[in-house]
Write an enzyme that holds these catalytic residues in place. Structure first.
Site, short mmCIF file in Angstrom:
data_model
loop_
_atom_site.label_atom_id
_atom_site.label_comp_id
_atom_site.label_asym_id
_atom_site.label_seq_id
_atom_site.Cartn_x
_atom_site.Cartn_y
_atom_site.Cartn_z
N HIS A 228 0.82 -1.22 0.00
CA HIS A 228 0.00 0.00 0.00
C HIS A 228 0.85 1.27 0.00
O HIS A 228 0.32 2.37 -0.12
CB HIS A 228 -0.98 0.01 1.18
CG HIS A 228 -0.34 0.18 2.52
ND1 HIS A 228 -0.06 -0.89 3.37
CD2 HIS A 228 0.07 1.28 3.20
CE1 HIS A 228 0.48 -0.43 4.48
NE2 HIS A 228 0.57 0.88 4.40
N ASP A 256 -0.56 -7.42 0.67
CA ASP A 256 0.03 -6.13 1.02
C ASP A 256 1.55 -6.28 1.06
O ASP A 256 2.17 -6.27 2.12
CB ASP A 256 -0.50 -5.63 2.37
CG ASP A 256 -0.14 -4.16 2.61
OD1 ASP A 256 0.40 -3.52 1.68
OD2 ASP A 256 -0.41 -3.65 3.72
N GLY A 336 3.44 5.59 9.33
CA GLY A 336 4.82 5.67 8.89
C GLY A 336 5.58 4.38 9.16
O GLY A 336 6.65 4.15 8.60
N SER A 338 4.44 1.47 8.35
CA SER A 338 4.09 0.51 7.30
C SER A 338 5.32 0.06 6.52
O SER A 338 6.18 0.85 6.16
CB SER A 338 3.11 1.16 6.31
OG SER A 338 1.80 1.12 6.81
N SER A 353 1.88 -4.26 7.93
CA SER A 353 0.78 -3.87 7.05
C SER A 353 -0.11 -2.81 7.70
O SER A 353 -0.17 -1.68 7.26
CB SER A 353 -0.06 -5.10 6.67
OG SER A 353 -1.20 -4.72 5.92
#
Length: 384
Positions: A228, A256, A336, A338, A353
């Site tokens: 993402h 993801d 942030g 991720s 994720s």
């Protein structure tokens, strides 16, 4: 980070900018120093410090826990093989570090016990439960459904629904269809999962447009991260806004995960970065930790935090769509983080994720397993 910068400047910039997880941009001599440290201990001092903080352990207790979990990971592999088609899942009890393996065939119990695992007889195999979950995956879930997963301890499929939307007609219709797929239990939850991407807020490990995310694990030729965070072909810049490479592959939702090629003076090493007070951790492989094992996460916003593996193969229903085959943890995260790395001891586990909550009040976070990402793109994890 780039070869043209002095080592001291590189390390300082990485720590200040929040380059996360197994960012692969340390010079070889720095990695060599970490190798010597790692060979003397089950994990880096930084990882042990984080475990002591988040699990309220002493240093000897943290080391003992890691050693027990490493043994349980090896035992689980043998037990799964011994159980064969009768395998119905496994989990580790954190308090006594006991590995339990569920089986459907009483005749397989002795062989599984011989591996060192405790046996629990159940009525449905992992394959049967996975098949039921897969049928739910094919349904179109409304926003009021948070997630669904195979729960090995209950030997059922658990569907989590937002408590304030249980009476919603679309939710009730979904649950009615889900109930026809197999043994389903519905749990209410107060929390809706969201991804942990963030807008540009200061110097951090990498940017895609106005999105800041965290580097996951170094692979030969690049690094893996969350899907993402960017689409295939998008340009990626580092903490200093210099060009790193491009997203070579990306999948979100449904999955993801993504990977970025590394060039232009950047290179990769098998390191999960610390944050000044936390030393770096070398990555030595990607053996999958069992449910119940302790696990730690490194991200560019909240740095090191630890928790336990709560569930595997869970489908998470984000607002952008469902993501499948995720692992659920009790570790907190924030915007942030991720794409950042989940690691158990020195074994890579997956990339961050999303989840709910924060690192002030607590929460839960899901990650996409690393071995699935490597297999999908034909990548090789960079290990020490």
């Amino acid at each position: 980070m780039r070869r043209t910068r002095p080592i001291r400047a590189v390390l300082t910039a990485l720590l200040v900018s929040g380059a996360c997880a197994t960012a692969g941009f340390l010079p070889a001599q720095a990695a060599g120093a970490d190798t010597a440290r790692a060979e003397r201990a089950p994990a880096s001092e930084g990882l042990l410090t984080a475990m002591q903080r988040d699990f309220d352990l002493t240093a000897p207790q943290a080391k003992a826990r890691l050693a027990a979990e490493k043994q349980a990971t090896a035992t689980e592999k043998k037990a799964r093989k011994a159980a064969g088609s009768a395998y119905a899942g496994s989990w580790l009890t954190p308090t006594d570090q006991e590995l339990t393996v569920a089986v459907t065939d009483r005749d397989k119990a002795a062989a599984v016990r011989a591996t060192g695992a405790t046996v629990q007889l159940v009525g449905r195999s992992a394959a049967q439960l996975d098949a039921a979950k897969k049928r739910i995956d094919a349904l179109d879930a409304p926003a009021g459904v948070s997630s669904w997963r195979v729960d090995w301890q209950s030997n059922r499929v658990v569907v989590e629904v937002l408590a304030d939307q249980q009476s919603d007609n679309d939710v009730k219709a979904f649950l009615a269809r889900a109930a026809k797929t197999g043994p389903v239990t519905v749990h209410a939850t107060e929390h809706a999962p969201t991804t942990f991407a963030a807008g540009t807020v200061g110097g951090d490990p990498y940017y895609t447009g106005n999105v800041r995310c965290s580097i996951g694990f170094s692979v030969h030729g690049g690094f893996v991260t969350a899907g993402h965070c960017g689409g295939a072909g998008q340009s990626v810049s580092g903490w200093d806004r210099s060009y790193i490479g491009n997203f070579q592959g990306s999948s979100f939702p449904d999955n993801d995960y993504a990977w970025v090629n590394v060039g232009s003076g950047w290179w990769t090493v098998p390191v999960v970065l610390g944050w000044g007070t936390v030393s770096d951790q070398l990555v030595r492989g990607s053996n999958e930790a069992p449910v119940g094992a302790s696990i730690c996460r490194s991200g560019s916003t909240t740095h090191w935090h630890c928790g336990t593996v709560l569930a595997k193969n869970e489908t998470v229903n984000y607002s952008q769509g469902a993501v499948r085959q995720m692992t659920k943890t009790s570790v907190c995260a924030e915007g942030g983080d991720s794409g950042g790395s989940f690691i158990s001891g020195d074994q890579a586990q997956g990339v961050t994720s999303g989840g709910w909550g924060n690192c002030s009040s607590g929460g839960e976070t899901w990650y996409q397993p690393i071995n699935e990402i490597l297999g999908r793109y034909g990548l090789t994890l960079h290990t020490a």
